[in-house]
Design an enzyme around this catalytic site. Structure first.
Site, PDB file in Angstrom:
ATOM      1  N   LYS A   1       3.964   3.324 -15.188  1.00 20.62           N
ATOM      2  CA  LYS A   1       3.208   4.558 -15.792  1.00 20.62           C
ATOM      3  C   LYS A   1       3.638   6.523 -16.274  1.00 20.62           C
ATOM      4  O   LYS A   1       2.875   6.432 -17.179  1.00 20.62           O
ATOM      5  CB  LYS A   1       2.483   4.717 -14.633  1.00 20.62           C
ATOM      6  CG  LYS A   1       0.896   3.270 -14.528  1.00 20.62           C
ATOM      7  CD  LYS A   1       0.368   3.738 -13.404  1.00 20.62           C
ATOM      8  CE  LYS A   1      -0.021   2.136 -12.742  1.00 20.62           C
ATOM      9  NZ  LYS A   1       0.047   1.526 -11.693  1.00 20.62           N
TER      10      LYS A   1
ATOM     11  N   HIS B   1       6.029  -9.429  -2.640  1.00 17.64           N
ATOM     12  CA  HIS B   1       5.864  -8.003  -2.987  1.00 17.64           C
ATOM     13  C   HIS B   1       6.965  -6.862  -1.646  1.00 17.64           C
ATOM     14  O   HIS B   1       6.979  -5.817  -1.873  1.00 17.64           O
ATOM     15  CB  HIS B   1       4.538  -7.114  -3.119  1.00 17.64           C
ATOM     16  CG  HIS B   1       3.747  -8.016  -4.266  1.00 17.64           C
ATOM     17  ND1 HIS B   1       3.297  -7.311  -5.481  1.00 17.64           N
ATOM     18  CD2 HIS B   1       2.671  -9.505  -4.323  1.00 17.64           C
ATOM     19  CE1 HIS B   1       2.842  -8.013  -6.405  1.00 17.64           C
ATOM     20  NE2 HIS B   1       2.464  -9.380  -5.156  1.00 17.64           N
TER      21      HIS B   1
ATOM     22  N   LYS C   1       1.817   7.792  -4.651  1.00 18.11           N
ATOM     23  CA  LYS C   1       1.683   6.253  -3.892  1.00 18.11           C
ATOM     24  C   LYS C   1       1.406   6.061  -2.482  1.00 18.11           C
ATOM     25  O   LYS C   1       0.773   7.307  -1.762  1.00 18.11           O
ATOM     26  CB  LYS C   1       3.323   6.501  -4.075  1.00 18.11           C
ATOM     27  CG  LYS C   1       3.814   7.164  -3.810  1.00 18.11           C
ATOM     28  CD  LYS C   1       4.816   7.090  -4.198  1.00 18.11           C
ATOM     29  CE  LYS C   1       5.844   7.018  -5.203  1.00 18.11           C
ATOM     30  NZ  LYS C   1       6.137   5.691  -6.102  1.00 18.11           N
ATOM     31  N   ARG C   2       0.865   5.290  -1.700  1.00 16.85           N
ATOM     32  CA  ARG C   2       0.535   5.298  -0.548  1.00 16.85           C
ATOM     33  C   ARG C   2       1.647   5.943  -0.097  1.00 16.85           C
ATOM     34  O   ARG C   2       2.844   5.785  -0.027  1.00 16.85           O
ATOM     35  CB  ARG C   2       0.262   3.961  -0.255  1.00 16.85           C
ATOM     36  CG  ARG C   2      -1.268   3.659  -0.915  1.00 16.85           C
ATOM     37  CD  ARG C   2      -2.004   4.310  -0.172  1.00 16.85           C
ATOM     38  NE  ARG C   2      -1.861   3.683   1.379  1.00 16.85           N
ATOM     39  CZ  ARG C   2      -2.878   2.496   1.881  1.00 16.85           C
ATOM     40  NH1 ARG C   2      -3.533   1.746   1.467  1.00 16.85           N
ATOM     41  NH2 ARG C   2      -2.850   2.504   3.486  1.00 16.85           N
TER      42      ARG C   2
ATOM     43  N   THR D   1       5.004   0.359  -9.871  1.00 13.43           N
ATOM     44  CA  THR D   1       4.471   0.628 -10.780  1.00 13.43           C
ATOM     45  C   THR D   1       4.015   1.699 -11.700  1.00 13.43           C
ATOM     46  O   THR D   1       3.722   2.021 -12.578  1.00 13.43           O
ATOM     47  CB  THR D   1       3.720  -0.426 -10.982  1.00 13.43           C
ATOM     48  OG1 THR D   1       2.875  -0.222  -9.934  1.00 13.43           O
ATOM     49  CG2 THR D   1       3.619  -1.330 -11.171  1.00 13.43           C
TER      50      THR D   1
ATOM     51  N   LYS E   1       8.327   5.043   1.333  1.00 17.04           N
ATOM     52  CA  LYS E   1       8.856   6.396   0.214  1.00 17.04           C
ATOM     53  C   LYS E   1       9.144   7.695   0.243  1.00 17.04           C
ATOM     54  O   LYS E   1       9.241   8.281  -0.789  1.00 17.04           O
ATOM     55  CB  LYS E   1       6.858   6.140  -0.686  1.00 17.04           C
ATOM     56  CG  LYS E   1       6.833   4.260  -0.555  1.00 17.04           C
ATOM     57  CD  LYS E   1       5.427   4.433  -0.847  1.00 17.04           C
ATOM     58  CE  LYS E   1       4.762   3.254  -0.935  1.00 17.04           C
ATOM     59  NZ  LYS E   1       4.957   2.288  -2.364  1.00 17.04           N
TER      60      LYS E   1
HETATM   61  C1  26Q Z   1      -0.089  -6.604   5.650  1.00 12.00           C
HETATM   62  C2  26Q Z   1      -0.362  -7.325   6.970  1.00 12.00           C
HETATM   63  C3  26Q Z   1      -1.447  -6.609   8.289  1.00 12.00           C
HETATM   64  C4  26Q Z   1      -1.799  -5.844   7.116  1.00 12.00           C
HETATM   65  C5  26Q Z   1      -1.674  -5.046   5.753  1.00 12.00           C
HETATM   66  C6  26Q Z   1      -0.506  -5.807   5.690  1.00 12.00           C
HETATM   67  C7  26Q Z   1      -0.190  -5.671   3.284  1.00 12.00           C
HETATM   68  C8  26Q Z   1      -1.588  -5.101   2.886  1.00 12.00           C
HETATM   69  C9  26Q Z   1      -0.999  -4.591   1.674  1.00 12.00           C
HETATM   70  C10 26Q Z   1       1.140  -5.661   3.502  1.00 12.00           C
HETATM   71  C11 26Q Z   1       0.955  -5.253   2.018  1.00 12.00           C
HETATM   72  C12 26Q Z   1       0.217  -4.393   1.760  1.00 12.00           C
HETATM   73  C13 26Q Z   1       0.277  -4.829   0.139  1.00 12.00           C
HETATM   74  C14 26Q Z   1       1.336  -4.388  -0.647  1.00 12.00           C
HETATM   75  C15 26Q Z   1       2.010  -3.555  -2.003  1.00 12.00           C
HETATM   76  O1  26Q Z   1       1.266  -3.685  -2.494  1.00 12.00           O
HETATM   77  N1  26Q Z   1       3.590  -3.588  -2.585  1.00 12.00           N
HETATM   78  C16 26Q Z   1       4.047  -3.277  -3.745  1.00 12.00           C
HETATM   79  O2  26Q Z   1       3.591  -4.689  -4.269  1.00 12.00           O
HETATM   80  C17 26Q Z   1       3.946  -3.407  -5.668  1.00 12.00           C
HETATM   81  C18 26Q Z   1       3.472  -4.677  -6.672  1.00 12.00           C
HETATM   82  O3  26Q Z   1       4.085  -5.821  -7.070  1.00 12.00           O
HETATM   83  C19 26Q Z   1       5.242  -2.867  -5.728  1.00 12.00           C
HETATM   84  O4  26Q Z   1       5.240  -2.515  -7.230  1.00 12.00           O
HETATM   85  C20 26Q Z   1       5.524  -1.846  -4.727  1.00 12.00           C
HETATM   86  O5  26Q Z   1       6.897  -2.183  -4.808  1.00 12.00           O
HETATM   87  C21 26Q Z   1       4.979  -2.761  -3.478  1.00 12.00           C
HETATM   88  O6  26Q Z   1       5.694  -1.845  -2.279  1.00 12.00           O
END
Ligand code: 26Q
Length: 754
Positions: free
Chosen positions: A605, A314, A494-495, A601, A500
Site C-alpha cells: 500500500k 499465513h 501494523k499490529r 501487505t 515486526k
Molecule cells: C492464533 C491462535 C490463537 C489466537 C489467535 C491466533 C491468531 C490470530 C490472528 C493467529 C494469527 C492471526 C493473524 C495473522 C495475520 O494477520 N497474518 C498476516 O497475514 C498477512 C496476509 O497474508 C501477511 O501479509 C502477514 O505477513 C501475516 O503476518
C-alpha cells in the site's frame, strides 16, 4: 429513476425532509439505503464452481465510498452533496468502521472479496459477526487501554436474510443467524456476499473494558474477535467460535448445493472452499460429518471434501500455529472426535512419520497438518514465505505432497488503496498513463516514461505535501498534535509484535535523540509516526507501546529536540487511519526480522502511494526489491537463511551486540533517568533486560545496519527530484501487487470458478 430523486424519496420517507435539508448523519443513512438498493445479487452459478472464502476475519473498512465507487456513482453523489454544502468525505465521517479483523490476514480477506467481485467471479465470504469487534484502543498514561468497539447500528450494512442453522454443540444446540453484507463488484453491476453468522440473542457490551463472561457461550460467542486467549475459558471460546462459523458455513454450502439441484456426491465439482489460515480448519471434519449424515460413505465424503478444500498458510511463527487438545473438541463438538480420529488413522496408515501426524502423542490436534492432508492446495503468501514453508517449516509435507504446494503472492485492492484514498495521485496517473490502469494495473508501468519529466516529478512531490497537510489536520483535530508537513514522514503502522520490531525503530529514535542532545542535528527534521494495537494479553507488546509513548512525551517536552525529531503514536490505528496515513508517507518502515513476516501487505500500500520502503529482505519486500531495483528501496539486515541458521543452532547471543559501543547507549537509555522519570521502572527495566538477554527477534543483530541505512535514506530525501523519481518508480511497479492479479492466479491455479 435518477439518484437525486430516489435520495429525496428516501429522506422524505425517513425524515420528512428533502435531501438538501438533511444533516450528514441523515444523508449517510439515506445513502446507505440507496446503495443497498442498487446492489444486485449474483445468481448461483449453474454449471460450475462457486467459492466460499472461510475466514475468522474480514477487515472491511468503511463501505460507503467504496461501494459508490464500485457502482460508478461516487462522482455523481459527491457532486450532489457539494451542491448541498456537504461532500462524501464529510458524510463518511459518520460511518462507523466495522472492526472485524486484527490486521493483515483480515484485511487481505477484504481485498480478496473486492477483487473476486470485480473480476465477476462467483465467490462469497463466510465469517462471524463480532459485535464489539477487535477492541478500540485508548492511549492514556502512556499505556494502551481496551474498550469495546460497537459498530453495528440500527441501520447498518448488515442485511437480515431470514436464514438460520442449528449448530450442535456438546452443550446443546445453538441457533446461527445469518446476516449478509453486499460486496458490489467494481463496474460489474453485480454483488457477491459476505455471510456473517451471529447468535440469536447477543450480549450487550460489557460496562467496563472488554472483560465478559467467557462461559456464557449462547450470548457471548460473537461478542469479540479473538478475545484474550491467555486463560482456559478464552481458548475454549475460540474453539466455540470456530466450530460455530464452520458448522453454519458448511450447512449453508449444502443448502445452496441443494437449491442448485446438485447431488452432494458431486460437491467438489461445484464448490471450492478456501481456508484462510487454520482458524476455519474444522470445516474439514464438519463437512465430512454432514456428508456422512446425507448417506455418503467415508471414502466418498473425504474425496469430496479433500477436492473442495484449499488451505492458505499465513505464518511460520510456531506460537501462532493452532493446535487444540482433543479434550477441547470433545467439549465443544464431541461428534467431531471420531471423525478426527479417522482422518488421523488414514493419514498415519499412509505416512507413519510422526511429524506428519494430525493427532500427536499428547492427544493434541494439529490443525495445519489436517489441512494439508485433506485439501488439494496449500499456498504461502509471498515467494520467500512459500520457499520457507517448503524447505523448512513444512518440509516433511512438501516432500510427500509436492504437487499441493504453491505460492500466491498477496495483493491489495488499488481501488481502496489508491483510487479512493489518494484521488490526487489517481488523477495524475490518469493524465500520465490513461485511466485504463484502474482495470489493468500493469499499465502503471507506463509511468516510467515520465521518470525524467520534471513537471510530473514536481506534481508528485506536491501531492505528497498536500496529503501530509491533510494528515496534519486530522492529527490536530483528533489528537491535538501539531506537526510540520515539511519534515520527513517516517511511518510504521501494523499490529504490535516483537518480530515486526517496533522496538528497533524506537532504538533509532533514541539514537537521534542522543545525537541532537549532543549537538549533531539531522540533515532535516524527522517525524516518526507509529500506529499499533497490542493483543490485550501480550505483555511485551504493551511494554513496547509504553516505551514509544514515553519517548513521545520526553521529546515533546524538549525544546532542543522537538524542532528536529518528533514521535507520534496515532490512537486506535485502523483501516480509516491507514487510508490517511499511507498517502502521506515518505519512508515506509517494513523492518521485520527476515523469515518472520509471511508477506506484509502494508508494504504494498505504501509503495503504491509513492513511499519508499526501508525494509529487510523478508516477505513480499523481497519481491518489491526485485521489481523496483536497488536504487529505489533501502534494504538492510541479516538474510532469512542466516536468521534460520541462527535459530537452528542457538547461535544468537544479544549480549555480544549489546556490548558494542554504538549499541549499548541506546539500549541503556531504556533505564536512563530521563525515561524513568516518565515511565514505569518495572516495564522499562523488563524491556531492557529482555533486549540484552533474550532479544528473541534479534533487534540488536540488525540495529547498526538499520541505523546506517535509515540515515542514508534521510540524507537522500534532501535531493527532492531524486527522491521523487524513487517514488515514481515505486508507484509504477506497484501494479503487480494488485489483488486482482492475486485472485486471477487463485482462480487459474486453484479455484477454477464459474
Ligand atoms: C492464533 C491462535 C490463537 C489466537 C489467535 C491466533 C491468531 C490470530 C490472528 C493467529 C494469527 C492471526 C493473524 C495473522 C495475520 O494477520 N497474518 C498476516 O497475514 C498477512 C496476509 O497474508 C501477511 O501479509 C502477514 O505477513 C501475516 O503476518
Amino acid at each position: 429513476m435518477d439518484i437525486q430523486s430516489r435520495l429525496s424519496e428516501i429522506t422524505r420517507a425517513r425524515y420528512g425532509l428533502e435531501a438538501h435539508g438533511c444533516d450528514n448523519t441523515q444523508l449517510y443513512h439515506a445513502l446507505l439505503q440507496l446503495t443497498q438498493e442498487l446492489c444486485t445479487g449474483r445468481p448461483s452459478p449453474q454449471g460450475g464452481r462457486k467459492l466460499y472464502y472461510f475466514s475468522a476475519e474480514f477487515l472491511l473498512g468503511k463501505l460507503l465510498s467504496n461501494n459508490l465507487l464500485a457502482l460508478g456513482l461516487y462522482d455523481q453523489v459527491d457532486e450532489l452533496l457539494r451542491q448541498w454544502g456537504s461532500c462524501l468525505a464529510a458524510v463518511e465521517e459518520v460511518e462507523p468502521e466495522p472492526s472485524l479483523g486484527n490486521g493483515g490476514l483480515g484485511r487481505l480477506a477484504a481485498c480478496f472479496l473486492d477483487s473476486i467481485a470485480a473480476l465477476g467471479l462467483p465467490g462469497d465470504g463466510v465469517g462471524l459477526n463480532y459485535h464489539y469487534g477487535l477492541f478500540r484502543q485508548v492511549l492514556s498514561h502512556n499505556r494502551q487501554q481496551e474498550l469495546p468497539n460497537p459498530w453495528i447500528e440500527a441501520d447498518s450494512w448488515l442485511i437480515p436474510t431470514g436464514v438460520s442453522f442449528t449448530v450442535p454443540f456438546g452443550s446443546g444446540p445453538l441457533k446461527a443467524v445469518l446476516w449478509d453484507i453486499a460486496i458490489p463488484g467494481a463496474h460489474t453491476g453485480i454483488a457477491n456476499r459476505l455471510h456473517l453468522f451471529d447468535v440469536e440473542h447477543p450480549a450487550p457490551a460489557p460496562e467496563q473494558g472488554i472483560d465478559f463472561d467467557k462461559t456464557d457461550i449462547a450470548h457471548c460467542l460473537t461478542s469479540f474477535l479473538y478475545p484474550d486467549d491467555s486463560d482456559e475459558n478464552g481458548r475454549l471460546l475460540r474453539v466455540y467460535q470456530q466450530y460455530f462459523m464452520v458448522s453454519a458455513g458448511a450447512q449453508l454450502i449444502l443448502k445452496e448445493l441443494d437449491e442448485r439441484g446438485i447431488d452432494p456426491r458431486q460437491l467438489c465439482q461445484y464448490v471450492a472452499i478456501q481456508i484462510n489460515d487454520t482458524h476455519p480448519s474444522m470445516v474439514i471434519p464438519e463437512l465430512t460429518r454432514l456428508l456422512l449424515e446425507r448417506g455418503l460413505s467415508m471414502n466418498e465424503a473425504l474425496h469430496q471434501v479433500a477436492h473442495a478444500c484449499a488451505y492458505t498458510n499465513h505464518t511460520i511463527l510456531a506460537e501462532a500455529l493452532e493446535k487444540w487438545p482433543m479434550s477441547y473438541i470433545r467439549t465443544v463438538a464431541p461428534q467431531l472426535e471420531p471423525i478426527l480420529r479417522e482422518l488421523d488413522r488414514r493419514a498415519k496408515s499412509v505416512f507413519p512419520d510422526p511429524r506428519l501426524a494430525i493427532i500427536d502423542d499428547h492427544d493434541t490436534v494439529h490443525m495445519a497438518h489436517m489441512d494439508i492432508h485433506y485439501s488439494y492446495s496449500v499456498n504461502g503468501v509471498a515467494a520467500l514465505h512459500t520457499q520457507i514453508l517448503c524447505k523448512s517449516e513444512l518440509k516433511p509435507f512438501a516432500d510427500v505432497y509436492p504437487h499441493k504446494f504453491n505460492n500466491k503472492t498477496n495483493g491489495i485492492t488499488l481501488r481502496r488503496w489508491l483510487e479512493a484514498c489518494n484521488p490526487k495521485l489517481a488523477q495524475l496517473l490518469d493524465q500520465c498513463v490513461g485511466p485504463e490502469w484502474r482495470r489493468d494495473t500493469s499499465r502503471l508501468e507506463k509511468l516510467l516514461d515520465f521518470a525524467g519529466d520534471g513537471q510530473v516529478l514536481r506534481r508528485l512531490l506536491e501531492i505528497k505535501r498536500e496529503n501530509k497537510q491533510a494528515l496534519c489536520r486530522a492529527l490536530r483535530e483528533r489528537q491535538g498534535i501539531t506537526l510540520d508537513p515539511e519534515s520527513l514522514f517516517d511511518i510504521q503502522v501494523k499490529r504490535l509484535h516483537e518480530y515486526k520490531r517496533q522496538q528497533m525503530n524506537a532504538l533509532y529514535v533514541i539514537r537521534k535523540y542522543l545525537e541532537i542532545k549532543a549537538g549533531h542535528l539531522p540533515p532535516r527534521p524527522i517525524t516518526v509516526i507509529f500506529g499499533a494495537k497490542a493483543a490485550p494479553a501480550y505483555v511485551m507488546a504493551k511494554r513496547i507501546i509504553h516505551l514509544i509513548l514515553c519517548l513521545e512525551q520526553l521529546i515533546e517536552a524538549d525544546p532542543q529536540v522537538r524542532p528536529w525529531l518528533r514521535v507520534v503514536m496515532v490512537e486506535n490505528y485502523n483501516v480509516t487511519w491507514a487510508e490517511q496515513l499511507i498517502p502521506a508517507c515518505d519512508l515506509s518502515e517494513q523492518i521485520s526480522l527476515a523469515s518472520k513476516e509471511a508477506s506484509g501487505t502494508g508494504n504494498m500500500k505504501f509503495m503504491a502511494n509513492g513511499a519508499v520502503t526501508l525494509g529487510t529482505m523478508d516477505g513480499a519486500n523481497v519481491e518489491i526489491a526485485q521489481l523496483v531495483g536497488g536504487d529505489n528501496i533501502y534494504t538492510f539486515g541479516a538474510s532469512s537463511d542466516h536468521v534460520i541458521g541462527l535459530y537452528a543452532h542457538n547461535g544468537y547471543h544479544p549480549w555480544q551486540y549489546y556490548e558494542r559501543s554504538a549499541v549499548k547507549p541506546l539500549v541503556d537509555f531504556l533505564i536512563s533517568p530521563q525515561l524513568l522519570s516518565i515511565g514505569s521502572e518495572a516495564d522499562l527495566r523488563a524491556l531492557w533486560e529482555d533486549m540484552k538477554g533474550k532479544d528473541y527477534f534479534m533487534a540488536l543483530l540488525d540495529v547498526e545496519d538499520y541505523i546506517a541505512v535509515r540515515d542514508r535514506a534521510v540524507l537522500d530525501y534532501g535531493n527532492r527530484s531524486v527522491w521523487a523519481r524513487k517514488a515514481l518508480v515505486n508507484i509504477s511497479k506497484s501494479g503487480y501487487f494488485s489483488s486482482d492479479r492475486t485472485i486471477a492466479q487463485y482462480n487459474q491455479d486453484i479455484w477454477h470458478l464459474g
